[in-house]
Design a protein around this motif. Structure first.
Motif, PDB file in Angstrom:
ATOM      1  N   UNK A  62       0.864  -1.183   0.000  1.00  0.00           N
ATOM      2  CA  UNK A  62       0.000   0.000   0.000  1.00  0.00           C
ATOM      3  C   UNK A  62       0.902   1.234   0.000  1.00  0.00           C
ATOM      4  N   UNK A  63       0.768   2.105  -1.003  1.00  0.00           N
ATOM      5  CA  UNK A  63       1.605   3.312  -1.011  1.00  0.00           C
ATOM      6  C   UNK A  63       1.199   4.258   0.120  1.00  0.00           C
ATOM      7  N   UNK A  64       2.168   4.958   0.672  1.00  0.00           N
ATOM      8  CA  UNK A  64       1.920   5.854   1.798  1.00  0.00           C
ATOM      9  C   UNK A  64       0.833   6.873   1.455  1.00  0.00           C
ATOM     10  N   UNK A  65       0.867   7.427   0.237  1.00  0.00           N
ATOM     11  CA  UNK A  65      -0.121   8.436  -0.130  1.00  0.00           C
ATOM     12  C   UNK A  65      -1.485   7.832  -0.461  1.00  0.00           C
ATOM     13  N   UNK A  66      -1.597   6.518  -0.418  1.00  0.00           N
ATOM     14  CA  UNK A  66      -2.876   5.849  -0.645  1.00  0.00           C
ATOM     15  C   UNK A  66      -3.445   5.227   0.614  1.00  0.00           C
ATOM     16  N   UNK A  67      -2.807   5.483   1.749  1.00  0.00           N
ATOM     17  CA  UNK A  67      -3.171   4.799   2.993  1.00  0.00           C
ATOM     18  C   UNK A  67      -4.425   5.378   3.646  1.00  0.00           C
ATOM     19  N   UNK A  68      -5.073   4.523   4.416  1.00  0.00           N
ATOM     20  CA  UNK A  68      -6.232   4.874   5.219  1.00  0.00           C
ATOM     21  C   UNK A  68      -6.091   4.149   6.546  1.00  0.00           C
TER      22      UNK A  68
ATOM     23  N   UNK B   3      -9.148   4.061  -1.158  1.00  0.00           N
ATOM     24  CA  UNK B   3      -9.739   5.371  -0.889  1.00  0.00           C
ATOM     25  C   UNK B   3      -8.829   5.989   0.170  1.00  0.00           C
ATOM     26  N   UNK B   4      -7.896   6.840  -0.257  1.00  0.00           N
ATOM     27  CA  UNK B   4      -6.963   7.434   0.701  1.00  0.00           C
ATOM     28  C   UNK B   4      -7.683   8.286   1.748  1.00  0.00           C
ATOM     29  N   UNK B   5      -7.131   8.286   2.942  1.00  0.00           N
ATOM     30  CA  UNK B   5      -7.701   9.091   4.022  1.00  0.00           C
ATOM     31  C   UNK B   5      -9.019   8.514   4.503  1.00  0.00           C
ATOM     32  N   UNK B   6      -9.867   9.372   4.979  1.00  0.00           N
ATOM     33  CA  UNK B   6     -11.143   8.939   5.556  1.00  0.00           C
ATOM     34  C   UNK B   6     -12.238   9.931   5.169  1.00  0.00           C
ATOM     35  N   UNK B   7     -12.685   9.917   3.896  1.00  0.00           N
ATOM     36  CA  UNK B   7     -13.682  10.899   3.472  1.00  0.00           C
ATOM     37  C   UNK B   7     -15.018  10.721   4.181  1.00  0.00           C
ATOM     38  N   UNK B   8     -15.559  11.812   4.674  1.00  0.00           N
ATOM     39  CA  UNK B   8     -16.835  11.795   5.371  1.00  0.00           C
ATOM     40  C   UNK B   8     -17.955  11.399   4.416  1.00  0.00           C
ATOM     41  N   UNK B   9     -18.849  10.550   4.890  1.00  0.00           N
ATOM     42  CA  UNK B   9     -20.000  10.137   4.105  1.00  0.00           C
ATOM     43  C   UNK B   9     -19.814   8.844   3.354  1.00  0.00           C
ATOM     44  N   UNK B  10     -18.583   8.352   3.241  1.00  0.00           N
ATOM     45  CA  UNK B  10     -18.341   7.077   2.568  1.00  0.00           C
ATOM     46  C   UNK B  10     -18.793   5.923   3.443  1.00  0.00           C
ATOM     47  N   UNK B  11     -18.785   4.703   2.914  1.00  0.00           N
ATOM     48  CA  UNK B  11     -19.209   3.566   3.730  1.00  0.00           C
ATOM     49  C   UNK B  11     -18.321   3.408   4.969  1.00  0.00           C
ATOM     50  N   UNK B  12     -18.954   3.369   6.112  1.00  0.00           N
ATOM     51  CA  UNK B  12     -18.234   3.315   7.377  1.00  0.00           C
ATOM     52  C   UNK B  12     -17.989   4.687   7.973  1.00  0.00           C
ATOM     53  N   UNK B  13     -18.171   5.724   7.154  1.00  0.00           N
ATOM     54  CA  UNK B  13     -17.983   7.112   7.601  1.00  0.00           C
ATOM     55  C   UNK B  13     -19.282   7.895   7.440  1.00  0.00           C
ATOM     56  N   UNK B  14     -20.402   7.177   7.381  1.00  0.00           N
ATOM     57  CA  UNK B  14     -21.682   7.803   7.057  1.00  0.00           C
ATOM     58  C   UNK B  14     -22.643   7.830   8.234  1.00  0.00           C
ATOM     59  N   UNK B  15     -22.139   8.243   9.377  1.00  0.00           N
ATOM     60  CA  UNK B  15     -23.008   8.360  10.545  1.00  0.00           C
ATOM     61  C   UNK B  15     -24.043   9.457  10.308  1.00  0.00           C
ATOM     62  N   UNK B  16     -25.140   9.404  11.044  1.00  0.00           N
ATOM     63  CA  UNK B  16     -26.199  10.407  10.908  1.00  0.00           C
ATOM     64  C   UNK B  16     -25.626  11.805  11.040  1.00  0.00           C
ATOM     65  N   UNK B  17     -25.967  12.652  10.091  1.00  0.00           N
ATOM     66  CA  UNK B  17     -25.533  14.038  10.124  1.00  0.00           C
ATOM     67  C   UNK B  17     -24.161  14.290   9.542  1.00  0.00           C
ATOM     68  N   UNK B  18     -23.435  13.236   9.169  1.00  0.00           N
ATOM     69  CA  UNK B  18     -22.100  13.427   8.603  1.00  0.00           C
ATOM     70  C   UNK B  18     -22.218  14.035   7.208  1.00  0.00           C
ATOM     71  N   UNK B  19     -21.404  15.032   6.908  1.00  0.00           N
ATOM     72  CA  UNK B  19     -21.418  15.562   5.544  1.00  0.00           C
ATOM     73  C   UNK B  19     -20.923  14.498   4.570  1.00  0.00           C
ATOM     74  N   UNK B  20     -21.332  14.604   3.338  1.00  0.00           N
ATOM     75  CA  UNK B  20     -20.935  13.622   2.328  1.00  0.00           C
ATOM     76  C   UNK B  20     -19.925  14.281   1.397  1.00  0.00           C
ATOM     77  N   UNK B  21     -18.670  13.935   1.572  1.00  0.00           N
ATOM     78  CA  UNK B  21     -17.600  14.475   0.740  1.00  0.00           C
ATOM     79  C   UNK B  21     -17.483  13.689  -0.558  1.00  0.00           C
ATOM     80  N   UNK B  22     -17.072  14.367  -1.601  1.00  0.00           N
ATOM     81  CA  UNK B  22     -16.723  13.679  -2.840  1.00  0.00           C
ATOM     82  C   UNK B  22     -15.442  12.888  -2.582  1.00  0.00           C
ATOM     83  N   UNK B  23     -15.328  11.724  -3.191  1.00  0.00           N
ATOM     84  CA  UNK B  23     -14.080  10.967  -3.082  1.00  0.00           C
ATOM     85  C   UNK B  23     -13.891  10.078  -4.301  1.00  0.00           C
ATOM     86  N   UNK B  24     -12.677   9.632  -4.483  1.00  0.00           N
ATOM     87  CA  UNK B  24     -12.318   8.775  -5.607  1.00  0.00           C
ATOM     88  C   UNK B  24     -11.764   7.465  -5.089  1.00  0.00           C
ATOM     89  N   UNK B  25     -12.198   6.375  -5.712  1.00  0.00           N
ATOM     90  CA  UNK B  25     -11.587   5.068  -5.494  1.00  0.00           C
ATOM     91  C   UNK B  25     -10.504   4.954  -6.564  1.00  0.00           C
TER      92      UNK B  25
END
Length: 158
Positions: free
Chosen positions: A77-83, A118-140
């Protein structure tokens, strides 16, 4: 853990109610795969992502470790691709909050992709989609056997 999760913990509320956004159940199939997930015991969003996988008929080997870094290094896993978590399924590496639908599409096709991330931890993605969490754009992102990276699937914000 993001700010919202820390705030919930500070209030004594659970941060494990993830994978609830109906968008992450789109394109659900009955196909089942076994997947090993390496994660820290304290990571709530990792548990949420595992719940997301189970909702998509994955059989999850939940491997709790004190340090996920050696698994990331072993699997390239490349460092810049880590989560926060790393997984293995059918010879492929999955890093971070990759939607189950993308994992299944990867496994159902002949390809030279070795890793989805999916680098980092984008809000709104699966596992990051708690009630009220904003939904960020992200790329796989997909990384092939020659370590070339490219976009695999893009998700827009709301």
């Amino acid at each position: 853990m993001n700010y919202m999760q820390w705030a919930l913990v500070g209030l004594g509320l659970s941060v494990n109610a993830y994978g609830a956004d109906p968008v992450w159940l789109k394109d659900k199939t009955e196909q089942s795969y076994s997947i090993s997930v390496y994660r820290s015991a304290s990571c709530g969003c990792c548990k949420g992502w595992i719940s997301h996988l189970k909702a998509h008929n994955f059989t999850v080997n939940d491997v709790v470790v004190s340090d996920v870094t050696p698994h990331k290094q072993r699997l390239g896993v490349p460092v810049n691709g880590a989560s926060c978590h790393t997984a293995e399924v059918n010879g492929k590496v999955i890093e971070g909050h990759v939607p189950a639908q993308d994992i299944k599409r990867l496994l159902a096709t002949e390809n030279h992709i070795r890793l989805l991330t999916v680098p980092g931890m984008p809000s709104g993605g699966p596992g990051m989609d708690s009630d009220g969490a904003p939904k960020d754009a992200f790329t796989v992102y997909a990384i092939d056997e020659q370590n070339r990276a490219g976009s695999y699937h893009e998700y827009a914000d709301d």
